[in-house]
Structure formats: C-alpha cells, structure tokens
Design an enzyme around this catalytic site. Structure first.
Site, mmCIF file in Angstrom:
data_model
loop_
_atom_site.group_PDB
_atom_site.id
_atom_site.type_symbol
_atom_site.label_atom_id
_atom_site.label_comp_id
_atom_site.label_asym_id
_atom_site.label_seq_id
_atom_site.Cartn_x
_atom_site.Cartn_y
_atom_site.Cartn_z
ATOM 1 N N LYS A 165 0.805 -1.225 0.000
ATOM 2 C CA LYS A 165 0.000 0.000 0.000
ATOM 3 C C LYS A 165 0.838 1.276 0.000
ATOM 4 C CE LYS A 165 -4.464 -1.493 1.765
ATOM 5 N NZ LYS A 165 -4.264 -2.911 2.201
ATOM 6 N N GLU B 155 -10.699 6.880 4.622
ATOM 7 C CA GLU B 155 -11.301 5.970 5.584
ATOM 8 C C GLU B 155 -10.377 4.759 5.676
ATOM 9 O OE1 GLU B 155 -12.317 6.216 2.467
ATOM 10 O OE2 GLU B 155 -11.976 4.158 1.804
ATOM 11 N N SER C 50 1.710 -9.863 -0.780
ATOM 12 C CA SER C 50 1.370 -8.436 -0.706
ATOM 13 C C SER C 50 1.718 -7.785 0.626
ATOM 14 C CB SER C 50 -0.116 -8.232 -1.009
ATOM 15 O OG SER C 50 -0.921 -9.041 -0.167
HETATM 16 C C1 LIG Z 1 -5.104 -4.011 1.727
HETATM 17 C C2 LIG Z 1 -4.389 -5.245 1.444
HETATM 18 C C3 LIG Z 1 -4.785 -6.116 0.394
HETATM 19 C C4 LIG Z 1 -6.008 -5.889 -0.440
HETATM 20 O O1 LIG Z 1 -5.998 -4.721 -1.236
HETATM 21 P P1 LIG Z 1 -5.796 -4.778 -2.809
HETATM 22 O O2 LIG Z 1 -6.134 -3.392 -3.243
HETATM 23 O O3 LIG Z 1 -6.731 -5.802 -3.367
HETATM 24 O O4 LIG Z 1 -4.390 -5.130 -3.064
HETATM 25 C C5 LIG Z 1 -4.025 -7.244 0.156
HETATM 26 N N1 LIG Z 1 -2.939 -7.547 0.897
HETATM 27 C C6 LIG Z 1 -2.532 -6.738 1.914
HETATM 28 C C7 LIG Z 1 -1.329 -7.130 2.689
HETATM 29 C C8 LIG Z 1 -3.245 -5.571 2.228
HETATM 30 O O5 LIG Z 1 -2.833 -4.792 3.228
#
Ligand SMILES: *Cc1c(COP(=O)(O)O)cnc(C)c1O
Length: 398
Positions: free
Chosen positions: A94, A116, A382
């Site tokens: 993010k 938010e 992610s």
């Molecule tokens: C917020 C988040 C997601 C989901 O958000 P996307 O916009 O679909 O990528 C996935 N993995 C992590 C670690 C997150 O913090």
C-alpha cells in the site's frame, strides 16, 4: 499470442463497460482538476524522480523475488516464487500508492490527506506518507474497528494523524466511507481524498494502478534473472485489486496466465464471502461501475473474509474488464484454506504472510502439485502477517 486489452481507461475513465465517474455534480470540476494535475505530474521528470527516489531509499525497493524452494519441494510440482512486498517499509504494497497520492496532493497545494480505513492498513500507510511529505492526515474509522485494531490506531496517532471515530450506522468500514466522504465534501479545495485501492471514481483507479505498476515492472526483470524465464502463472489476492493489478501489469502483454484470488470466506451464501467477481453483478458502488455484491435493490450486501483487507463488496473496474475479456482468471479460496496456507508458509519458509496474501499462496499450493517441475508460479506476497498473529493465535487456540 497477443491480447487486445485496454490497460488504460478512455477519457471518461472507462475500461470497456466499467469505471467512469459517478459523483455529485459539484465534484466534477474538482475531479477534472485532479485528473489534469495527475497527468501533468507523471510527465514531469522532477515528480517521477522524487517518487522513484522515495521508493528506493524510503520504501526499500526493489522488493526481492524469493524462490520458495522448501515449499516447492514439499508440493512436488511447480516452482513457487514470491514477490516480497511484505519487505517494504510499513510491511505491504500500500505504501507504493500512498506515497504517489501524497506527492500529488502536495504538488496540488492541498493541506490535508483524508481517507477511511477498515482494519487500519490503509490508514497507517497514508499516515506514514503524510508524515514524510509534510501534510496533515485525517483518518475516519468505524468505532467497532477502532476497538478491534488498537495497534494500528496507535500507529496512526504516533505518525501524527487524527483518527475520527465513526459512531453512525454499523460503526464499520461502510460508515467510515460515508463519514470520510462527508468530511471531504465540506472542504474539497484543501483536502485530498486518498483512496486505498484501484477503486472509486476516475481518475483514482488509473492513478493507483500506475503507482502500483512498479511491482510488475520489477518482477518482469527479476524473474528472468532468477528463474531463467517469464512466469507461467502470476497469482495475487484481490480485495479492491491494487496489489493484483500491480503485479499483472508487468505480464499483461506476455503469455503468462494471470490469476486473481478472491475470498470465499465461510461459504457461498450472501454475507459469508467477498467473492465479488465470482458471484457479483454489474452495478455502481463508490462512484464507479463495476461488479458488486448487491441485493435486488442494488444496495451492497454485507461481506465477510478472514482477511479484513479483502472484504469489500466492489472491485476495481479494471478487474471487471479483465474478467469479461478473459485475460485474467478469478478463482476463490476460503478462510480455512487461507489459514492453512498461512501456517505452511510460516513453517516451511520462515515467512509470516498477511492473511490476505495467504489466499494467493493457498491457490498456488492448490495448483502446484498438478503442474510439471518446469512450471514457474509467481505469487505476490502483498504484505507481512504481524498484524494477523493475535487473531490467528485466537483462532488456532495456541
Ligand atoms: C489491503 C491489502 C490487500 C487488499 O488490497 P488490494 O487493493 O486488493 O491489493 C491485500 N494484501 C494486503 C497485505 C493488504 O494490506
């Protein structure tokens, strides 16, 4: 094979039939201004250089690709590689788009970043970017979520953000969205609404996509160095879809099979899952035309996932388009499968993944044994899972 796909939206922000700008008329000129400022910024070498310098020296990019040898050998099939977004500063992907949005807001002369947050992940990444760039930051969060996510609330406050507790409605994410939007409408001249995924009205899906595309660009180069070829599959979890499109962007033009993994939660019953592309229908949510999990009346359905970052009843319009064109396949993984994959990655590789990312790992684990040893699977890890350990401990009774 070539795929004829629109990767950038048309002038009105449409990817095929999806996207657009469903906003109150007074906001139209302001969104025009944001689009214009963004288009100028990404042509400006100083802006791009500043952004890339921060990605390198602050976030710690490029994030490595790691060959998960133990996991691959355990599964006796395809070779699994992980794109380590969990190693970024703040622990997830993010920060890539939050920094981009913060720099853009500053360039536009805005005073404050507003958003938010549900579990607080977007709030923390944005508060980090605000502190770095020197902007105020106001985060709206449901009162129930504030109770549940104390460590993230404290982080945001330490980073200098104001956390607004939302006491209306169900006091969760949806109410926080309404509250943040209301606050934005009061002062859209001085405030920049920083959306946390490839969702919302144009130009947000396009902006967040482009800021996240660094993930796929790096991965395209790295995987050839490490695995000796492009991946046969690229796999990522899909909440709003930002980490997924970030990775896929590097391979849309290649023959790589692209797989987005949605959460099927507890069951396929309404309210038990958040598998928007798999079970939703075309509709409007949060200013965009996309797939929506909705009631007959068009009201969004309640959603559930063990991963709070994935429980969203809409999805980025680019994914709706990529689903309809068939370029990306969207599959589901349920809570139990994700929890199991979470534990396997901990024990086999010494990596604690975010429970969101564990959905992508779980799908890789499902297909790897069915594929030959020469097959390369690239999974977007992610985020890291420190934020999830209390919950996992409770769930597993450790
Ligand atoms: C917020 C988040 C997601 C989901 O958000 P996307 O916009 O679909 O990528 C996935 N993995 C992590 C670690 C997150 O913090």
């Amino acid at each position: 094979m070539t795929h004829i796909i629109t990767h950038t939206p048309d002038e009105k922000g449409y990817y095929g039939e999806y996207g657009g700008q469903f906003i109150p008329p007074p906001l139209v000129p302001l969104f025009k201004e944001i689009t214009l400022a963004y288009n100028e910024a990404i042509q400006d070498i100083d802006f791009i250089t500043e952004y890339h310098n921060l990605l390198t020296h602050y976030v710690g990019r490029p994030s490595p690709i790691y060959y998960a040898k133990n996991l691959s050998e355990h599964l006796c099939g395809a070779q699994i590689y992980l794109k380590r977004e969990d190693l970024n500063h703040t622990g997830a992907h993010k920060i890539n788009h939050c920094l981009g949005e913060a720099l853009l807001a500053k360039r536009m002369g805005k005073k404050k970043l507003l958003a938010e947050t549900g579990a607080g992940q977007h709030g923390v990444a944005l508060a980090t970017a605000a502190a770095l760039v020197g902007l105020e930051c106001e985060i709206h969060m449901g009162a129930i979520d504030i109770e549940k996510q104390q460590p993230n609330v404290v982080r945001m406050k330490l980073l200098g953000a104001t956390v607004v507790a939302v006491e209306s409605g169900g006091r969760c994410l949806k109410d926080a969205v309404d509250s943040a939007f209301g606050a934005y409408m009061k002062d859209p001249e001085d405030v920049f609404f920083a959306i946390g995924s490839v969702v919302g009205p144009h130009p947000y899906p396009m902006m967040v996509h482009q800021f996240q595309s660094v993930v796929g660009k790096e991965a395209h180069e790295q995987i050839v160095d490490i695995a000796g070829k492009l991946p046969d599959y690229a796999i990522a979890c899909v909440g709003g879809g930002s980490n997924a499109i970030g990775l896929f962007d590097g391979f849309l033009k290649e023959d790589t099979k692209l797989i987005g993994v949605e959460p099927s939660g507890k069951s396929f019953k309404d309210g038990d899952h958040a598998a928007t592309l798999t079970l939703g229908k075309k509709g409007v949510i949060h200013g965009m035309m996309t797939y929506v999990l909705q009631q007959e009346t068009g009201e969004p359905l309640p959603v559930h996932s063990i991963a709070s970052g994935l429980d969203y009843p809409g999805v980025g319009p680019i994914h709706a388009h990529l689903k309809d064109t068939g370029r990306v396949e969207y599959v589901v993984i349920n809570d139990e499968e994700a929890l199991y994959a979470f534990q396997v990655l901990c024990k086999r590789e010494g990596i604690i993944p975010a429970i969101e990312s564990a959905h992508a790992i779980a799908h890789a684990m499902k297909i790897a044994p069915t594929l030959g040893k020469e097959t390369v699977l690239l999974v977007n890890l992610s985020g890291r899972g420190d934020k999830d350990i209390d919950f996992v401990v409770e769930r597993l009774g450790m």
